[in-house]
Design an enzyme around this catalytic site. Structure first.
Site, PDB file in Angstrom:
ATOM      1  CE  LYS A  99      -2.077   1.892   3.361  1.00  0.00           C
ATOM      2  NZ  LYS A  99      -2.801   2.290   4.529  1.00  0.00           N
ATOM      3  CG  ASP A 119      -7.452   3.776   2.486  1.00  0.00           C
ATOM      4  OD1 ASP A 119      -8.384   3.429   1.719  1.00  0.00           O
ATOM      5  OD2 ASP A 119      -7.385   4.911   2.977  1.00  0.00           O
TER       6      ASP A 119
END
Ligand code: SF4
Length: 212
Positions: free
Chosen positions: A120, A138
């Site tokens: 991420k 997220d």
């Protein structure tokens, strides 16, 4: 969501916010990497508060190393998991200096090899700093993608892959910002604010939340 609905969904988000940006504060790529690394399980507001003081004294890997572990911890004590984040950040700075000439690398492989940097974080840096059409999934993007029917998936990687397939090319670079902002302020976890949502007519979620 159909392809036409997805097109209209992003056209609407873009019309409302043509140039979305991250809410994390930074002035160079190293600061961005640091802020994203610190932001795991913390709010952008909390990270910004700490990094404003931190970046004033350490805005390069060399200066961060000179600050030392204890000095760094002193600046980020208000951020959750600060001890392990501080340790990872110091190790990352060492690698940046020793292997990358003090610069943040531009490839996913090199980014993900840095301590504390997962998929991420690498996606955020590749997108925000280098303009690549990556999707940093997220908690907000995961929820919005599933709830709306935009890109359903059982885990963040499945959602990321669906987004890369389903988001029209014209919207790919900015898509992750629009989805985070939609999730943070409108399509909230406990009670989506459907009554004031600009993309409600393209979203599969039922029943929509009525106005209070
Ligand atoms: S209509 Fe409701 S569920 Fe759909 S995106 Fe908007 S806030 Fe989320």
């Amino acid at each position: 969501m159909t392809a036409e609905q997805i097109q209209a969904f992003f056209a609407t988000l873009r019309a409302a916010n043509p140039h979305p940006v991250t809410e994390l504060e930074y002035t160079n790529v190293f600061e961005l990497l640091t802020a994203v690394l610190l932001s795991a399980q913390a709010t952008d507001v909390g990270v910004n508060k700490a990094t404003r003081r931190l970046f004033a004294v350490a805005n390069t890997p060399q200066k961060m190393l000179a600050l030392g572990l204890e000095g760094l911890e002193g600046h980020i004590r208000t951020i959750g998991l600060y001890r392990s984040k501080a340790r990872h950040l110091m190790q990352t700075c060492r690698i940046l200096v020793e292997q990358h000439g003090g610069e943040v690398p531009r490839t996913r492989e090199a980014l993900e090899a840095l301590p504390g940097v997962g998929r991420k974080t690498a996606n955020v840096v590749l997108n925000v700093a280098f303009g690549e059409p990556t999707m940093a999934v997220d908690t907000h993007i995961f929820r919005v993608s599933n709830r709306t029917g935009l890109a359903p998936g059982k885990n963040p990687l499945a959602v990321e892959q669906q987004l890369l397939r389903r988001v029209p090319p014209a919207y790919r670079v900015d898509a992750h910002h629009w989805l985070i902002l939609l999730g943070r302020y409108v399509c909230q976890a406990r009670k989506p604010r459907c009554w004031e949502c600009a993309v409600a007519s393209f979203c599969d979620f039922k029943p929509k939340t009525p106005a209070p």
